[in-house]
Design a protein around this motif. Structure first.
Motif, PDB file in Angstrom:
ATOM      1  N   PHE A  24       2.231 -30.694  13.785  1.00  9.77           N
ATOM      2  CA  PHE A  24       2.531 -32.103  13.019  1.00  9.77           C
ATOM      3  C   PHE A  24       1.861 -32.274  11.532  1.00  9.77           C
ATOM      4  N   LEU A  25       0.670 -32.094  11.757  1.00 17.25           N
ATOM      5  CA  LEU A  25       0.139 -32.238  10.301  1.00 17.25           C
ATOM      6  C   LEU A  25       0.334 -31.059   9.223  1.00 17.25           C
ATOM      7  N   PHE A  26       0.715 -29.785   9.823  1.00 14.19           N
ATOM      8  CA  PHE A  26       1.070 -29.002   8.981  1.00 14.19           C
ATOM      9  C   PHE A  26       2.560 -29.214   8.300  1.00 14.19           C
ATOM     10  N   ASP A  27       3.519 -29.805   9.066  1.00 14.67           N
ATOM     11  CA  ASP A  27       4.574 -30.056   8.531  1.00 14.67           C
ATOM     12  C   ASP A  27       4.653 -31.284   7.843  1.00 14.67           C
ATOM     13  N   VAL A  37       7.532 -24.704  -4.063  1.00 14.78           N
ATOM     14  CA  VAL A  37       7.061 -23.231  -3.646  1.00 14.78           C
ATOM     15  C   VAL A  37       8.118 -22.370  -3.322  1.00 14.78           C
ATOM     16  N   GLY A  38       9.368 -22.821  -3.123  1.00 17.60           N
ATOM     17  CA  GLY A  38      10.479 -22.027  -2.599  1.00 17.60           C
ATOM     18  C   GLY A  38      10.851 -20.821  -3.496  1.00 17.60           C
ATOM     19  N   PRO A  39      10.925 -21.272  -4.732  1.00 12.96           N
ATOM     20  CA  PRO A  39      11.056 -20.288  -5.742  1.00 12.96           C
ATOM     21  C   PRO A  39      10.223 -18.989  -5.826  1.00 12.96           C
ATOM     22  N   ILE A  40       9.020 -19.332  -5.543  1.00  8.34           N
ATOM     23  CA  ILE A  40       7.901 -18.205  -5.431  1.00  8.34           C
ATOM     24  C   ILE A  40       8.310 -17.356  -4.156  1.00  8.34           C
ATOM     25  N   VAL A  41       8.601 -17.999  -3.304  1.00  6.79           N
ATOM     26  CA  VAL A  41       9.210 -16.939  -2.035  1.00  6.79           C
ATOM     27  C   VAL A  41       9.954 -16.210  -2.032  1.00  6.79           C
ATOM     28  N   SER A  42      11.074 -16.992  -2.914  1.00  8.98           N
ATOM     29  CA  SER A  42      12.550 -16.074  -3.264  1.00  8.98           C
ATOM     30  C   SER A  42      12.152 -14.987  -3.973  1.00  8.98           C
ATOM     31  N   LEU A  43      11.391 -15.113  -5.009  1.00 11.19           N
ATOM     32  CA  LEU A  43      10.947 -14.078  -6.044  1.00 11.19           C
ATOM     33  C   LEU A  43      10.406 -13.003  -5.039  1.00 11.19           C
ATOM     34  N   LEU A  48      11.133  -7.418  -1.990  1.00 11.09           N
ATOM     35  CA  LEU A  48      11.084  -6.744  -0.837  1.00 11.09           C
ATOM     36  C   LEU A  48      12.135  -5.655  -0.571  1.00 11.09           C
ATOM     37  N   PRO A  49      12.162  -4.708  -0.049  1.00  6.77           N
ATOM     38  CA  PRO A  49      13.377  -3.571   0.174  1.00  6.77           C
ATOM     39  C   PRO A  49      14.229  -4.288   1.546  1.00  6.77           C
ATOM     40  N   PHE A  50      13.552  -5.403   2.175  1.00 11.27           N
ATOM     41  CA  PHE A  50      14.353  -5.963   3.265  1.00 11.27           C
ATOM     42  C   PHE A  50      14.484  -7.299   3.133  1.00 11.27           C
ATOM     43  N   VAL A  51      15.128  -7.991   4.006  1.00 11.48           N
ATOM     44  CA  VAL A  51      15.511  -9.391   4.164  1.00 11.48           C
ATOM     45  C   VAL A  51      14.784  -9.990   4.996  1.00 11.48           C
ATOM     46  N   LEU A  52      13.909 -11.043   4.664  1.00 13.06           N
ATOM     47  CA  LEU A  52      13.096 -11.775   5.582  1.00 13.06           C
ATOM     48  C   LEU A  52      13.807 -12.792   6.352  1.00 13.06           C
ATOM     49  N   PRO A  53      13.752 -13.014   7.581  1.00 13.67           N
ATOM     50  CA  PRO A  53      14.541 -14.240   8.355  1.00 13.67           C
ATOM     51  C   PRO A  53      14.387 -15.461   7.712  1.00 13.67           C
ATOM     52  N   GLU A  54      15.295 -16.238   7.781  1.00 16.61           N
ATOM     53  CA  GLU A  54      15.335 -17.610   7.292  1.00 16.61           C
ATOM     54  C   GLU A  54      14.270 -18.435   7.867  1.00 16.61           C
ATOM     55  N   LEU A  58      11.061 -20.103   5.542  1.00 19.16           N
ATOM     56  CA  LEU A  58      10.552 -21.403   5.580  1.00 19.16           C
ATOM     57  C   LEU A  58       9.182 -21.548   5.705  1.00 19.16           C
ATOM     58  N   PHE A  59       8.557 -20.637   6.998  1.00 22.76           N
ATOM     59  CA  PHE A  59       7.218 -20.843   7.217  1.00 22.76           C
ATOM     60  C   PHE A  59       6.318 -20.100   6.110  1.00 22.76           C
ATOM     61  N   LEU A  60       6.891 -19.319   5.528  1.00 18.28           N
ATOM     62  CA  LEU A  60       5.951 -18.933   3.956  1.00 18.28           C
ATOM     63  C   LEU A  60       5.910 -19.873   3.134  1.00 18.28           C
ATOM     64  N   SER A  61       7.034 -20.687   2.956  1.00 18.57           N
ATOM     65  CA  SER A  61       7.043 -21.868   1.940  1.00 18.57           C
ATOM     66  C   SER A  61       6.236 -22.660   2.198  1.00 18.57           C
ATOM     67  N   ARG A  62       5.951 -23.043   3.658  1.00 19.77           N
ATOM     68  CA  ARG A  62       5.106 -24.025   4.162  1.00 19.77           C
ATOM     69  C   ARG A  62       3.710 -23.612   3.867  1.00 19.77           C
ATOM     70  N   LEU A  63       3.627 -22.384   4.364  1.00 19.98           N
ATOM     71  CA  LEU A  63       2.331 -21.758   4.034  1.00 19.98           C
ATOM     72  C   LEU A  63       1.585 -21.950   2.731  1.00 19.98           C
ATOM     73  N   PHE A  64       2.350 -21.325   1.743  1.00 16.28           N
ATOM     74  CA  PHE A  64       1.995 -21.273   0.456  1.00 16.28           C
ATOM     75  C   PHE A  64       1.663 -22.551  -0.117  1.00 16.28           C
TER      76      PHE A  64
END
Length: 219
Positions: A24-27, A37-43, A48-54, A58-64
């Protein structure tokens, strides 16, 4: 079988509640910054040579967002504490205090956080107490809060005490009561013990009471 299920439930419930609060606090703290932060994750994903799951993206975006937020808060605290920014803070406060509505929200928020996170050793809540609620013979647990406003005290002859009574099992909300001093009962429990009692809906009592019960059972 019933005892084993109850034992497993008692062991699992604190972990589940802890994870729920963490998520809850994380969200709560990362949601406003995901789009930034989304554009950083997109970059990163493009490199990467593979596609990350959607969902993982989103989790990476929240983590960053959480990492950058923590770094920003840390830097802001260092700058505010060690560099000469008092004039800047005073100018900002003066500017905000002239904006209608915004000044009210800012002033209330600043006062609340200064009380809760005071660094001079003062507690926001002085002591745990028990007061009648909604009326006798029923009681609720609460915390003695700050001083009663003089304007409120002058309206009645009886000395009043401000008491914050958290709701169970979510103590982040509650009621602020102005209770006659004679109806406020001090209890021999710490703030932490009262919060545990409320969050558990009365299932977790102070450890010394549990130890006394266990001693009585085996004596």
């Amino acid at each position: 079988m019933k005892k084993y299920l109850l034992t497993g439930f008692v062991l699992l419930l604190p972990l589940v509640l802890t994870l729920m609060v963490i998520f809850f606090l994380f969200d709560l703290f990362t949601a406003p910054f995901v789009n930034i932060v989304g554009p950083i994750v997109s970059l990163i994903q493009e490199k990467l040579p593979f596609v990350l799951p959607e969902g993982f993206t989103l989790f990476l975006s929240r983590l960053f967002a959480l990492i950058f937020l923590c770094i920003f808060i840390l830097v802001l605290g260092i700058v505010t504490r060690w560099l000469v920014v008092k004039n800047l803070i005073g100018w900002t406060n003066s500017l905000i205090s002239r904006i209608p509505f915004v000044k009210t929200v800012y002033k209330v928020s600043a006062d609340v956080f200064n009380a809760l996170f005071s660094t001079d050793g003062k507690k926001a809540f002085k002591r745990p107490v028990m007061v009648p609620f909604p009326c006798r013979p029923n009681f609720c647990l609460g915390f003695q809060a700050g001083e009663v406003a003089e304007e409120c005290q002058q309206k009645v002859k009886t000395p009043l005490v401000s008491v914050f009574a958290p709701t169970a099992p979510h103590p982040i909300s509650g009621f602020l009561f102005l209770v006659p001093e004679k109806d406020v009962y001090e209890i021999d429990m710490s703030n932490e013990e009262v919060l545990k009692f409320l969050v558990s809906c009365g299932m977790i009592v102070p450890e010394r009471e549990m130890e006394a019960k266990i001693t009585d059972e085996f004596s």
